[in-house]
Design a protein around this motif. Structure first.
Motif, mmCIF file in Angstrom:
data_model
loop_
_atom_site.group_PDB
_atom_site.id
_atom_site.type_symbol
_atom_site.label_atom_id
_atom_site.label_comp_id
_atom_site.label_asym_id
_atom_site.label_seq_id
_atom_site.Cartn_x
_atom_site.Cartn_y
_atom_site.Cartn_z
ATOM 1 N N ASP A 23 34.184 41.716 17.776
ATOM 2 C CA ASP A 23 33.842 41.981 19.170
ATOM 3 C C ASP A 23 32.659 42.943 19.181
ATOM 4 N N TRP A 24 31.489 42.436 18.851
ATOM 5 C CA TRP A 24 30.296 43.264 18.732
ATOM 6 C C TRP A 24 29.398 43.047 19.922
ATOM 7 N N ARG A 25 28.626 44.075 20.251
ATOM 8 C CA ARG A 25 27.608 43.905 21.292
ATOM 9 C C ARG A 25 26.458 43.070 20.741
ATOM 10 N N VAL A 26 26.198 43.209 19.446
ATOM 11 C CA VAL A 26 25.205 42.366 18.788
ATOM 12 C C VAL A 26 25.974 41.261 18.084
ATOM 13 N N PRO A 27 25.701 40.000 18.395
ATOM 14 C CA PRO A 27 26.437 38.946 17.693
ATOM 15 C C PRO A 27 26.165 39.037 16.198
ATOM 16 N N CYS A 28 27.239 39.041 15.411
ATOM 17 C CA CYS A 28 27.078 39.358 14.007
ATOM 18 C C CYS A 28 27.070 38.130 13.105
ATOM 19 N N TYR A 29 27.677 37.060 13.507
ATOM 20 C CA TYR A 29 27.780 35.921 12.593
ATOM 21 C C TYR A 29 26.402 35.495 12.090
ATOM 22 N N ALA A 30 25.493 35.194 12.971
ATOM 23 C CA ALA A 30 24.164 34.728 12.569
ATOM 24 C C ALA A 30 23.358 35.851 11.936
ATOM 25 N N LEU A 31 23.478 37.062 12.479
ATOM 26 C CA LEU A 31 22.718 38.179 11.944
ATOM 27 C C LEU A 31 23.167 38.529 10.534
ATOM 28 N N CYS A 32 24.474 38.578 10.318
ATOM 29 C CA CYS A 32 24.991 38.872 8.973
ATOM 30 C C CYS A 32 24.592 37.783 7.981
ATOM 31 N N ALA A 33 24.685 36.533 8.394
ATOM 32 C CA ALA A 33 24.300 35.424 7.510
ATOM 33 C C ALA A 33 22.819 35.504 7.167
ATOM 34 N N ALA A 34 21.982 35.820 8.178
ATOM 35 C CA ALA A 34 20.544 35.917 7.919
ATOM 36 C C ALA A 34 20.240 37.084 6.984
ATOM 37 N N LEU A 35 20.929 38.195 7.169
ATOM 38 C CA LEU A 35 20.700 39.335 6.281
ATOM 39 C C LEU A 35 21.151 39.040 4.859
ATOM 40 N N LEU A 36 22.294 38.360 4.711
ATOM 41 C CA LEU A 36 22.770 38.028 3.369
ATOM 42 C C LEU A 36 21.864 37.020 2.681
ATOM 43 N N ASP A 37 21.160 36.197 3.459
ATOM 44 C CA ASP A 37 20.216 35.240 2.878
ATOM 45 C C ASP A 37 18.853 35.865 2.589
ATOM 46 N N THR A 38 18.620 37.074 3.052
ATOM 47 C CA THR A 38 17.344 37.742 2.830
ATOM 48 C C THR A 38 17.242 38.164 1.371
#
Length: 166
Positions: free
Chosen positions: A128-143
């Motif tokens: 329950d984040w103010r910033v949606p984390c699913y896509a952001l976390c996936a993008a960061l892990l792919d960085t």
């Protein structure tokens, strides 16, 4: 209303406001208007007294010109006296309201990344984040160069919460 009358009335109200400041607060609580009058009285007295002194010292003989020049000089003195005290506060406000600063070079994200949020997930609840984390976390892990992502912040009760994702 003459300047002399304004000086006497505002002087008397200033005397009351300065000697018994609780009356201004009490006046604000009761009817607002008496409190505001007592709150503004010292300023009115100082500006009116300055106006009267400047007007008396001017060598101008025409009454309207004398009043206009005295009013301009009085307002100028008011600004000149208060400006040095207001400048540090204005500078602090300007620094606090500056927009985002852009770096000269590209910022490279690598290593362990911490994402802070005002609310973190609690047990038994979905993220329950103010910033949606699913896509952001996936993008960061792919960085390239990012080894792990950790979600941190405070939970609904104000306590610290951290959840590693990797």
């Amino acid at each position: 209303m003459s300047v002399r009358t304004v000086l006497w009335v505002s002087g008397f109200l200033t005397l009351i406001a300065v000697t018994i400041p609780q009356l201004a607060v009490f006046g604000l609580l009761l009817l607002i208007i008496p409190g505001l009058i007592l709150w503004v009285a010292p300023t009115v007295f100082l500006y009116t007294a300055t106006f009267a002194i400047v007007r008396r010292r001017l060598p101008v003989t025409r009454p309207r010109a004398r009043n206009l020049i005295a009013a301009v000089i009085t307002l100028g003195l008011g600004v000149a006296v208060t400006l040095p005290m207001a400048l540090p506060a204005r500078q602090a406000f300007h620094l606090a309201t500056k927009g985002n600063v852009r770096p000269h070079d590209r910022v490279v994200i690598r290593g362990d990344v911490l994402l802070d949020s005002d609310r973190t997930p609690t047990e038994g609840r979905d993220l329950d984040w103010r910033v949606p984390c699913y896509a952001l976390c996936a993008a960061l892990l792919d960085t390239p160069g990012v080894t792990s992502v950790t979600l941190g912040g405070t939970d609904d009760h104000g306590g610290d919460a951290v959840k590693p994702i990797s």
